[in-house]
Design a protein around this motif. Structure first.
Motif, short mmCIF file in Angstrom:
data_model
loop_
_atom_site.label_atom_id
_atom_site.label_comp_id
_atom_site.label_asym_id
_atom_site.label_seq_id
_atom_site.Cartn_x
_atom_site.Cartn_y
_atom_site.Cartn_z
N ARG A 1 -0.66 6.02 -3.03
CA ARG A 1 0.37 5.17 -3.63
C ARG A 1 0.37 5.30 -5.15
O ARG A 1 1.42 5.29 -5.78
CB ARG A 1 0.17 3.72 -3.20
CG ARG A 1 0.49 3.49 -1.74
CD ARG A 1 0.37 2.03 -1.37
NE ARG A 1 0.69 1.85 0.03
CZ ARG A 1 -0.21 1.54 0.96
NH1 ARG A 1 -1.47 1.33 0.64
NH2 ARG A 1 0.17 1.40 2.21
N GLN A 2 -0.79 5.42 -5.74
CA GLN A 2 -0.90 5.59 -7.18
C GLN A 2 -0.28 6.92 -7.61
O GLN A 2 0.45 6.98 -8.61
CB GLN A 2 -2.37 5.53 -7.60
CG GLN A 2 -2.59 5.62 -9.08
CD GLN A 2 -4.07 5.54 -9.42
OE1 GLN A 2 -4.94 5.75 -8.58
NE2 GLN A 2 -4.35 5.25 -10.67
N GLN B 1 7.28 7.56 -12.11
CA GLN B 1 7.33 7.19 -13.53
C GLN B 1 7.79 8.34 -14.41
O GLN B 1 8.36 8.11 -15.47
CB GLN B 1 5.98 6.67 -14.01
CG GLN B 1 5.73 5.25 -13.60
CD GLN B 1 4.40 4.72 -14.10
OE1 GLN B 1 3.45 5.47 -14.28
NE2 GLN B 1 4.35 3.42 -14.34
N PHE C 1 4.45 2.73 -2.24
CA PHE C 1 4.02 2.16 -3.51
C PHE C 1 3.19 0.89 -3.28
O PHE C 1 3.28 0.27 -2.23
CB PHE C 1 5.23 1.81 -4.38
CG PHE C 1 6.13 2.98 -4.65
CD1 PHE C 1 5.77 3.95 -5.55
CD2 PHE C 1 7.34 3.11 -3.98
CE1 PHE C 1 6.60 5.04 -5.80
CE2 PHE C 1 8.17 4.18 -4.22
CZ PHE C 1 7.80 5.16 -5.13
N GLN C 2 2.42 0.51 -4.30
CA GLN C 2 1.68 -0.74 -4.26
C GLN C 2 2.69 -1.90 -4.31
O GLN C 2 3.68 -1.81 -5.04
CB GLN C 2 0.75 -0.85 -5.48
CG GLN C 2 -0.32 0.20 -5.54
CD GLN C 2 -1.44 -0.06 -4.54
OE1 GLN C 2 -1.45 -1.07 -3.85
NE2 GLN C 2 -2.36 0.86 -4.48
N MET D 1 3.44 6.64 -7.52
CA MET D 1 3.93 5.89 -8.68
C MET D 1 3.97 6.78 -9.91
O MET D 1 4.92 6.72 -10.70
CB MET D 1 3.05 4.66 -8.91
CG MET D 1 3.55 3.75 -9.99
SD MET D 1 5.12 3.03 -9.52
CE MET D 1 5.50 2.13 -11.00
N TYR E 1 8.62 -3.89 -10.79
CA TYR E 1 8.76 -2.99 -11.94
C TYR E 1 9.69 -1.82 -11.60
O TYR E 1 10.57 -1.47 -12.40
CB TYR E 1 7.38 -2.47 -12.36
CG TYR E 1 7.44 -1.34 -13.35
CD1 TYR E 1 7.70 -1.59 -14.69
CD2 TYR E 1 7.25 -0.02 -12.94
CE1 TYR E 1 7.76 -0.55 -15.61
CE2 TYR E 1 7.31 1.01 -13.86
CZ TYR E 1 7.56 0.75 -15.18
OH TYR E 1 7.64 1.77 -16.08
N ILE E 2 9.50 -1.24 -10.42
CA ILE E 2 10.35 -0.12 -10.01
C ILE E 2 11.80 -0.56 -9.92
O ILE E 2 12.70 0.14 -10.39
CB ILE E 2 9.87 0.45 -8.66
CG1 ILE E 2 8.49 1.09 -8.81
CG2 ILE E 2 10.86 1.46 -8.11
CD1 ILE E 2 7.83 1.46 -7.51
N GLN F 1 2.61 -4.70 -5.85
CA GLN F 1 2.78 -5.26 -7.19
C GLN F 1 3.65 -4.39 -8.09
O GLN F 1 4.11 -4.84 -9.13
CB GLN F 1 1.43 -5.54 -7.85
CG GLN F 1 0.59 -4.32 -8.13
CD GLN F 1 -0.39 -4.00 -7.01
OE1 GLN F 1 -0.21 -4.43 -5.87
NE2 GLN F 1 -1.42 -3.24 -7.34
N HIS F 2 3.90 -3.13 -7.71
CA HIS F 2 4.74 -2.24 -8.51
C HIS F 2 6.22 -2.32 -8.15
O HIS F 2 7.06 -1.79 -8.89
CB HIS F 2 4.28 -0.79 -8.35
CG HIS F 2 2.96 -0.53 -8.98
ND1 HIS F 2 2.07 0.39 -8.47
CD2 HIS F 2 2.36 -1.06 -10.07
CE1 HIS F 2 0.99 0.41 -9.23
NE2 HIS F 2 1.14 -0.47 -10.19
#
Length: 112
Positions: A100-101, A108, A17-18, A104, A24-25, A20-21
């Motif tokens: 990575r996107q 989600q 994953f990124q 995510m 949130y995760i 910055q995520h």
């Protein structure tokens, strides 16, 4: 959800994953029911480094795009020989972030 389980999950899967995520995760996983935990662990996440290697070796055939689930772009890349090599070269720099996107997006689906 147990915070130790969530932290262990993030430590072992952070490369998928990124950066910055990750917060949130973590927040979403802490709010998740215990019943969904096994589904989260079973998600097939793609390794960005592996996809990059495939892109370098066979990127002009679109195999990298097929692996991350971009079937249409994989076919287009295959038919154009990687956009005459230009598209394949550009993907060397973008494919890890795209992977990575996609990871995510898969996650989600279960976090909602």
């Amino acid at each position: 959800m147990d915070s130790q389980k969530v932290d262990l999950y993030l430590m072992t899967n952070a490369k998928f994953f990124q950066p910055q995520h990750l917060n949130y995760i973590r927040e979403r996983l802490l709010l998740l029911d215990e019943s969904k935990w096994f589904m989260i662990q079973g998600i097939d996440l793609k390794d960005p480094t592996t996809i990059l290697i495939v892109s370098i070796v066979a990127g002009s055939l679109g195999i990298d795009r097929f692996m991350i689930g971009d079937t249409g772009l994989g076919v287009a890349k295959l038919l154009t020989c990687g956009g005459l090599g230009i598209w394949a070269l550009i993907d060397w720099f973008l494919i890890m972030d795209l992977t990575r996107q996609k990871n995510m997006e898969k996650l989600q689906q279960f976090l909602q």
